[in-house]
Design a protein around this motif. Structure first.
Motif, short mmCIF file in Angstrom:
data_model
loop_
_atom_site.label_atom_id
_atom_site.label_comp_id
_atom_site.label_asym_id
_atom_site.label_seq_id
_atom_site.Cartn_x
_atom_site.Cartn_y
_atom_site.Cartn_z
N ILE A 200 0.78 -1.18 0.09
CA ILE A 200 0.04 -0.02 0.21
C ILE A 200 1.08 1.33 0.11
O ILE A 200 1.82 1.38 0.84
N LEU A 201 0.67 2.11 -1.07
CA LEU A 201 1.55 3.34 -1.01
C LEU A 201 0.62 4.42 -0.39
O LEU A 201 -0.45 4.67 -0.66
N ILE A 202 1.46 5.14 0.57
CA ILE A 202 0.69 6.28 1.29
C ILE A 202 1.16 7.54 0.39
O ILE A 202 2.35 7.65 0.35
N CYS A 203 0.55 8.42 0.44
CA CYS A 203 0.84 9.77 -0.35
C CYS A 203 0.84 11.04 0.67
O CYS A 203 -0.34 11.16 1.10
N HIS A 204 1.68 11.78 0.70
CA HIS A 204 1.73 12.91 1.96
C HIS A 204 1.03 14.09 1.20
O HIS A 204 1.09 14.29 0.07
N ALA A 205 0.53 15.08 2.21
CA ALA A 205 0.18 16.45 1.86
C ALA A 205 1.17 17.32 1.44
O ALA A 205 2.34 17.06 1.72
N LEU A 206 0.79 18.64 1.53
CA LEU A 206 1.75 19.75 1.24
C LEU A 206 2.99 19.62 2.10
O LEU A 206 4.08 19.71 1.46
N SER A 207 2.97 19.78 3.42
CA SER A 207 4.01 19.74 4.34
C SER A 207 4.45 18.39 5.03
O SER A 207 5.24 18.38 5.78
N GLY A 208 3.81 17.38 4.31
CA GLY A 208 4.45 15.80 4.80
C GLY A 208 5.57 15.26 4.42
O GLY A 208 6.39 16.20 3.98
N ASP A 209 5.82 14.40 4.91
CA ASP A 209 7.01 13.65 4.54
C ASP A 209 6.94 12.13 4.47
O ASP A 209 6.05 11.40 4.53
N ALA A 210 8.23 11.46 4.29
CA ALA A 210 8.29 9.94 4.30
C ALA A 210 7.89 9.44 5.46
O ALA A 210 7.60 8.16 5.71
N HIS A 211 8.08 10.09 6.54
CA HIS A 211 7.71 9.65 7.96
C HIS A 211 6.42 9.56 8.26
O HIS A 211 5.78 10.43 9.18
N ALA A 212 5.67 8.50 7.94
CA ALA A 212 4.13 8.38 8.12
C ALA A 212 3.82 7.77 9.31
O ALA A 212 2.84 8.13 10.12
N ALA A 213 4.72 6.85 9.92
CA ALA A 213 4.30 6.09 11.08
C ALA A 213 5.43 5.44 11.82
O ALA A 213 6.67 5.82 11.41
N GLY A 214 5.09 5.32 12.93
CA GLY A 214 6.16 4.79 14.07
C GLY A 214 6.91 6.25 14.56
O GLY A 214 6.89 7.09 14.17
N TRP A 215 8.44 5.71 15.07
CA TRP A 215 8.96 6.82 15.74
C TRP A 215 10.63 6.81 15.19
O TRP A 215 10.87 5.73 14.91
N HIS A 216 10.93 8.15 15.14
CA HIS A 216 12.54 8.33 14.96
C HIS A 216 13.22 8.18 16.08
O HIS A 216 12.45 9.03 17.07
N GLU A 217 14.17 7.67 16.41
CA GLU A 217 14.90 7.75 17.68
C GLU A 217 14.88 9.13 18.29
O GLU A 217 15.23 10.18 17.35
N GLY A 218 14.41 9.39 19.33
CA GLY A 218 14.76 10.66 20.04
C GLY A 218 13.22 11.73 19.86
O GLY A 218 13.53 12.58 20.46
#
Ligand SMILES: CC(=O)SCCNC(=O)CCNC(=O)[C@H](O)C(C)(C)COP(=O)(O)OP(=O)(O)OC[C@H]1O[C@@H](n2cnc3c(N)ncnc32)[C@H](O)[C@@H]1OP(=O)(O)O
Ligand SMILES: N[C@@H](CCO)C(=O)O
Length: 489
Positions: free
Chosen positions: A49-67
């Motif tokens: 499933i491909l997720i496409c983001h809006a104007l100010s979104g990014d590749a980080h759609a889910a989960g957590w980045h360290e810190g």
């Protein structure tokens, strides 16, 4: 079922081996796309499933980045037990080209000059964003996407995918979006762009070695942010309450909470976003228009995808009328469309906030998957007169363990399995007729996959031939097709 997080995640990068040719005719060299994936791609590569983001979104759609203090922007619907269930689906999200979150955009280094592109970056369109995603999907070895999902500008990409690659998308879920930017949307984008352009620090887009046009970008975001809320949600959040004071200041300083909030939103935005990307991406949205010869129905004439269109009742930026226009144009082309209007006070940003309704509606749609949506069409089959040797050879060649046996008119008359072949060798049989099962359990393309799964479980079989009304074999469905698409419980 408990809704869980996908946990710690990392952004990955894909550098295109070839140039990216843009709709406007320019070429982008050494294009990089930032992307994240969650869950596992199944053996058939049929659960992506491909997720496409809006104007100010990014590749980080889910989960957590360290810190990080906050999870990815669509964590409310992506993860184990959520509607985009990572126990079932392989979720991919990439930053759009033109963006500033790891994919090539105006702040990237132009390989021809060794300096940031700035305004040398070519104009990009929604179709270019989809082309870049297509290259990523090819790189991941995926031939067909089970679904493409996105809100706002993400929804535009969903629609564009169904037009650019009609055979590559099984299900489409565009949310709070439009098939063409309306004058009011273009107008708000233009005011935002002018706020950036009139900031002296913008310096014709060339500011990367000095100070960024923070004032202009912050103002653009403040204007934009108002359009993402609603009259009601602003009243609920702030009323006429004052910020850090008991009474009006009777000067031009900040009085109201809503002012403080907007300044906060503007100031936070400049820390994470590039002003030139704002210009390029809003321009891409302005150009977006899927009508052909003035008709949206004609624009959608080659679409084959099954749709779930979602709008938000309080969204005045992308009002439900624009979603209904999409529904009507698809219906005019006999496309299977479901439509839902979310009831929410949040306005446009409801697509990022209404966790309960989004999970419920999307989960309902994805669970209504039919056998015809996931089967392998035109599966390998063998004629009744064939020998056991021929059947064994075909199984090896096609890497299958089940072969439907058909009569001359393609009508199903039996099935042979790898187990039957070994039996034939042991018992020295030579004709298919002697070993095949004649009472074949089958599925129809219109059956829900749950029904096919139940049959497989009840009869302890791993593969069902899919037959049409005349009992002609049109495909095959296996437990592998189903297992990753079925609910865990
Ligand atoms: C696909 C994509 O679009 S990805 C991009 C999505 N993300 C964004 O757009 C980020 C910008 N934020 C938003 O658009 C929205 O805030 C949403 C939709 C993401 C979240 O909405 P909500 O949860 O309702 O948050 P809300 O709008 O109330 O903002 C909360 C922030 O405002 C701050 N705030 C609230 N009131 C005030 C005030 N009176 N003065 C100053 N700051 C205030 C809060 O402290 C909070 O700060 P934090 O974000 O640093 O924790
Ligand atoms: N809050 C969303 C709204 C635009 O759709 C964003 O910033 O991308």
């Amino acid at each position: 079922m408990k809704k869980e997080s996908v946990g710690l995640v990392e952004t990955q990068y894909f550098i295109f081996p070839d140039d990216l040719i843009l709709e406007g005719g320019s070429k982008l060299k050494e294009v990089k796309v930032a992307y994240e994936t969650y869950g596992k791609l199944n053996k058939e590569k049929s659960n992506a499933i491909l997720i496409c983001h809006a104007l100010s979104g990014d590749a980080h759609a889910a989960g957590w980045h360290e810190g990080d203090k906050k999870p990815g922007w669509w964590d409310i619907i992506i993860g184990p037990g959520k509607c985009l269930d990572t126990e079932k689906y392989f979720i991919i999200c990439s930053n759009v080209i033109g963006g500033c979150k790891g994919s090539t955009g105006p702040s990237s280094i132009n390989p021809e000059t060794g300096k940031p592109y700035g305004l040398d970056f070519p104009i990009i369109t929604l179709s270019d964003m989809v082309e870049a995603q297509k290259k990523l999907i090819d790189h991941l070895g995926i031939n067909q996407l089970f679904a493409v999902v996105g809100g706002s500008m993400g929804g535009m990409q969903v629609l564009q995918w169904c037009i650019s690659y009609p055979d590559m998308v099984k299900l489409a879920i565009p949310i709070a979006t439009a098939a063409r930017s309306a004058p009011q949307q273009i107008a708000f984008n233009e005011v935002g762009r002018q706020a950036i352009i009139s900031d002296p620090k913008w310096n014709a887009g060339s500011y990367y070695s000095g100070e960024a046009p923070k004032e202009g970008l912050s103002l653009a975001r403040m204007i934009g942010h108002i359009t993402y809320l609603s009259y009601e949600s602003m009243y609920q959040k702030f009323g006429r309450r004052l910020q850090d004071k008991e009474k009006y200041g009777f000067d031009l300083s900040m009085d109201f909470q809503v002012e403080s909030y907007l300044h906060y939103q503007g100031n936070s935005f400049v820390k994470r976003f590039d002003a030139n990307t704002y210009l390029y991406v809003t321009k891409a949205m302005d150009y977006f228009d899927l009508t052909a010869n003035g008709s949206l129905a004609e624009g959608f004439k080659d679409v084959k995808t099954k749709f779930l269109v979602i709008s938000v009742d309080s969204d005045w930026l992308y009002p439900p009328a624009q979603s209904k226009e999409i529904v009507m144009a698809l219906t005019a082309n006999d496309i299977d469309v479901n439509y839902h209007e979310i009831k929410s006070p949040y306005g446009h940003d409801a697509f990022l906030l209404e966790s309960g309704q989004l999970n419920y509606i999307i989960n309902g749609f994805l669970s209504e998957i039919l056998v015809g949506d996931v089967m392998t069409p035109m599966a390998a089959k063998i004629s009744e007169g064939a020998s056991i040797d021929e059947a064994a050879k075909l199984m090896l060649e096609e890497k299958v363990t089940h072969l439907p046996v058909i009569a001359g008119d393609n009508r199903l008359i039996g099935i042979v399995t790898a187990w039957d072949i070994s039996k034939a060798v042991a018992l020295k049989c030579s004709k298919l007729d002697e070993i095949m099962t004649k009472d074949v359990i089958t599925a129809c393309p219109e059956d829900y996959i749950e029904l096919a799964a139940e049959k497989m479980k009840r009869y302890n079989i791993s593969s069902l031939p899919v037959v049409d009304g005349g009992k002609r074999v049109i495909g095959i469905i296996t437990t592998d097709h189903i297992s990753t698409l079925m609910a865990r419980d």
